[in-house]
Design a protein around this motif. Structure first.
Motif, short mmCIF file in Angstrom:
data_model
loop_
_atom_site.label_atom_id
_atom_site.label_comp_id
_atom_site.label_asym_id
_atom_site.label_seq_id
_atom_site.Cartn_x
_atom_site.Cartn_y
_atom_site.Cartn_z
N ASN A 186 0.84 -1.19 0.00
CA ASN A 186 0.00 0.00 0.00
C ASN A 186 0.88 1.25 0.00
OD1 ASN A 186 -2.66 -1.01 0.04
ND2 ASN A 186 -2.46 -1.52 2.20
N THR A 200 -1.81 5.55 3.46
CA THR A 200 -2.91 4.61 3.65
C THR A 200 -3.18 4.45 5.13
OG1 THR A 200 -2.21 3.43 1.66
CG2 THR A 200 -3.73 2.27 3.12
N HIS A 246 0.29 -5.20 2.01
CA HIS A 246 -1.16 -5.38 1.88
C HIS A 246 -1.51 -6.86 1.88
CE1 HIS A 246 -5.28 -4.64 0.70
NE2 HIS A 246 -5.13 -5.40 -0.36
N ARG A 249 -8.74 -10.41 -7.61
CA ARG A 249 -8.95 -9.78 -6.30
C ARG A 249 -9.46 -8.37 -6.57
NH1 ARG A 249 -6.09 -11.97 -1.74
NH2 ARG A 249 -6.52 -9.97 -0.78
N LYS A 250 -10.48 -7.94 -5.85
CA LYS A 250 -10.99 -6.60 -6.10
C LYS A 250 -10.29 -5.53 -5.27
CE LYS A 250 -15.21 -8.04 -4.06
NZ LYS A 250 -16.64 -7.90 -3.95
N ASP A 251 -9.38 -5.93 -4.38
CA ASP A 251 -8.69 -4.96 -3.53
C ASP A 251 -7.33 -4.52 -4.10
OD1 ASP A 251 -7.59 -7.45 -3.13
OD2 ASP A 251 -7.31 -7.20 -0.98
N HIS A 254 -5.21 -2.23 -6.72
CA HIS A 254 -5.39 -1.03 -7.55
C HIS A 254 -4.04 -0.52 -8.04
CE1 HIS A 254 -4.20 1.46 -4.10
NE2 HIS A 254 -4.96 0.66 -3.38
#
Length: 111
Positions: free
Chosen positions: A20, A24, A37, A71-73, A75
């Motif tokens: 991250n 954050t 992360h 994974r949707k986390d 970015h």
């Protein structure tokens, strides 16, 4: 990174750690450094042979492509650590075919 398109989960043999960015929120406070992360299994692809020579070789130095399970986390502001080398994402993660099964991530090495 889809099995249907010659992408096999058995090739996921590298451990990669997503980091991250600073700022954050962690434990209620903004972090000052890159913080861990998640660590996942990934398939590492590098440019070889004709792909390297048909592209601009100077642009491919320090670049690679990884594939992970969806994974949707994840970015594009994150960094990725692979075998003591740190990479940043060249573009947002690509959801292959929109099936929410695989992510393809283009990376460039942080110097």
């Amino acid at each position: 990174m889809n099995y249907q398109y010659n992408n096999n989960p058995g090739r996921m043999n590298k451990r990669v750690t997503f980091l991250n960015p600073p700022g954050t929120i962690s434990n209620g406070w903004p972090s000052k450094d890159w913080t861990k992360h998640v660590t996942v299994w990934a398939e590492l692809k590098t440019a070889k042979g004709y792909k390297l020579f048909s592209s601009d070789a100077t642009q491919w130095q320090g670049k690679c492509v990884i594939g992970i399970r969806y994974r949707k986390d994840i970015h594009e502001k994150m960094r990725v650590k692979i075998a003591n080398k740190t990479y940043e994402m060249d573009s947002p993660p690509v959801n292959d075919d929109g099936n929410n099964q695989w992510l393809t991530i283009f990376l460039k090495e942080v110097m």
